[in-house]
Design a protein around this motif. Structure first.
Motif, PDB file in Angstrom:
ATOM      1  N   UNK A   1     -10.541  -4.507 -35.597  1.00 36.17           N
ATOM      2  CA  UNK A   1      -9.356  -5.131 -35.221  1.00 36.17           C
ATOM      3  C   UNK A   1      -9.723  -6.436 -34.483  1.00 36.17           C
ATOM      4  N   UNK A   2     -10.787  -6.279 -33.593  1.00 37.48           N
ATOM      5  CA  UNK A   2     -11.354  -7.408 -32.620  1.00 37.48           C
ATOM      6  C   UNK A   2     -12.000  -8.657 -33.844  1.00 37.48           C
TER       7      UNK A   2
ATOM      8  N   UNK B   1     -16.485 -14.305 -27.628  1.00 34.97           N
ATOM      9  CA  UNK B   1     -15.192 -13.971 -26.832  1.00 34.97           C
ATOM     10  C   UNK B   1     -14.439 -13.018 -27.728  1.00 34.97           C
ATOM     11  N   UNK B   2     -14.173 -11.824 -27.289  1.00 31.77           N
ATOM     12  CA  UNK B   2     -13.617 -10.897 -28.216  1.00 31.77           C
ATOM     13  C   UNK B   2     -12.258 -10.448 -27.541  1.00 31.77           C
ATOM     14  N   UNK B   3     -11.213 -10.333 -28.373  1.00 36.50           N
ATOM     15  CA  UNK B   3      -9.837 -10.117 -27.886  1.00 36.50           C
ATOM     16  C   UNK B   3      -9.623  -8.536 -28.523  1.00 36.50           C
ATOM     17  N   UNK B   4      -8.961  -7.779 -27.469  1.00 31.42           N
ATOM     18  CA  UNK B   4      -8.785  -6.362 -27.868  1.00 31.42           C
ATOM     19  C   UNK B   4      -7.233  -6.290 -28.276  1.00 31.42           C
ATOM     20  N   UNK B   5      -6.498  -6.626 -29.552  1.00 31.26           N
ATOM     21  CA  UNK B   5      -5.236  -6.498 -29.815  1.00 31.26           C
ATOM     22  C   UNK B   5      -4.469  -5.155 -29.288  1.00 31.26           C
TER      23      UNK B   5
ATOM     24  N   UNK C   1     -18.815  -2.303 -25.429  1.00 36.35           N
ATOM     25  CA  UNK C   1     -17.925  -1.677 -26.260  1.00 36.35           C
ATOM     26  C   UNK C   1     -16.267  -1.909 -25.844  1.00 36.35           C
ATOM     27  N   UNK C   2     -16.313  -2.367 -24.259  1.00 35.34           N
ATOM     28  CA  UNK C   2     -15.021  -2.668 -24.001  1.00 35.34           C
ATOM     29  C   UNK C   2     -14.460  -1.154 -23.479  1.00 35.34           C
TER      30      UNK C   2
ATOM     31  N   UNK D   1      -9.765  -9.032 -23.036  1.00 36.74           N
ATOM     32  CA  UNK D   1     -10.777  -9.648 -23.656  1.00 36.74           C
ATOM     33  C   UNK D   1     -12.141  -9.557 -22.954  1.00 36.74           C
ATOM     34  N   UNK D   2     -13.149  -9.928 -23.719  1.00 34.28           N
ATOM     35  CA  UNK D   2     -14.551  -9.667 -22.870  1.00 34.28           C
ATOM     36  C   UNK D   2     -15.511 -10.335 -23.748  1.00 34.28           C
TER      37      UNK D   2
END
Length: 323
Positions: free
Chosen positions: A176-177, A194-198, A288-289, A203-204
């Protein structure tokens, strides 16, 4: 609108106000409408105050007996979901799915109890279901090469998949990211993105290798000839890719070379190879967030004995101290 329906609508408004993800909202509503259907048709219960612990326990037993896709919360969805055509129709519902259903029901009744809508909480004392985790298979390097080689990179959609698979294996990002990524999220100077977690709207930054940096530069030039989409990995029409389509295409490619693979398995493989190659748990958890190292340990420390043996040989104190 009956009493259960009224409280369900109030709960969904509460969840929406908390800015929960669409996926979470959909999960809550689907679970609770199926439970409502069961209460009305099997127990003749429509009032929230009449729901007891034994109703919930009976529902769990019912789930274990009824099988997949034999009941729907909304008859209208059959028009486009076609549950009657699914190959897993009627198969046993997994403990993981039942645990998710129970968790959602608990959240609902805990909310009603805390808000004073019910005086007795029917989920109190009902233990959570802890499904046994299945050990995810670690693909060996030759299997990964075979999988990637099966993709025809002269075709837009397979080149896109080829790079997406490599990026998950190199960064551990969720599918998804991956599909949320935009070209401006890439920092090719410092090999970061930059990764956004829906799922949680957080984000991270994650990092990628020099080899991946070269892959991405080539992809950007190729992609720009076909699309001016805002997304890094768009459809041919320029829209955002659908997760289920990505999963289906990956599965079909994997099946063609005898390899069973999912995007989450690739993320799992990233984590294991990161640790096997000497990476530490603290940095892995951040990459991994995850909310904590404990979450990472529970999710990814299911190594086989042979993998533990190989890691030990690489890090043996006696060998490394050369005593």
């Amino acid at each position: 609108m009956n009493d259960f329906e009224f409280h369900l609508d109030q709960f969904m408004l509460h969840c929406d106000a908390k800015n929960l993800s669409r996926k979470t909202l959909k999960s809550y509503e689907q679970t609770l409408r199926l439970f409502q259907f069961f209460l009305e048709n099997e127990c003749k219960v429509t009032e929230i105050k009449d729901v007891k612990s034994w109703h919930i326990k009976k529902y769990i037993s019912h789930l274990r007996d009824r099988g997949k896709y034999t009941v729907t919360a909304n008859e209208n969805t059959k028009v486009y979901n076609h549950p009657d055509k699914r190959i897993d129709l009627g198969r046993e519902i997994s403990d993981t799915t039942i645990a998710n259903y129970l968790r959602n029901i608990k959240v609902f009744f805990n909310y009603l109890f805390q808000s004073g809508d019910i005086s007795e909480n029917p989920v109190k004392g009902i233990p959570v279901i802890k499904p046994k985790r299945k050990q995810k298979e670690l693909l060996d390097p030759m299997e990964i090469k075979r999988l990637l080689s099966a993709m025809d990179v002269t075709k837009f959609h397979e080149y896109r998949l080829w790079l997406g698979v490599r990026l998950i294996l190199d960064t551990g990002c969720r599918v998804g990211e991956l599909l949320e990524l935009k070209p401006q999220d890439l920092d090719l100077k410092y090999n970061a993105m930059l990764v956004r977690n829906p799922k949680n709207n957080k984000q991270r930054y994650v990092y990628f290798s020099k080899r991946m940096s070269n892959d991405l530069k080539r992809w950007l030039k190729y992609r720009d000839r076909f699309s001016d989409s805002e997304y890094l990995f768009p459809t041919i029409r320029g829209t955002k890719q659908n997760v289920s389509n990505f999963e289906k295409t990956l599965k079909n490619i994997g099946d063609s070379v005898g390899i069973s693979v999912t995007p989450h398995q690739l993320r799992n493989n990233f984590a294991k190879y990161y640790l096997l190659n000497g990476g530490d748990m603290a940095s892995l958890s951040r990459i991994l967030g995850h909310s904590s190292i404990d979450v990472t340990m529970k999710a990814y420390l299911d190594f086989t004995d042979d993998q533990i043996r190989q890691k030990y040989q690489r890090h043996s104190p006696l060998d490394n101290l050369k005593l």
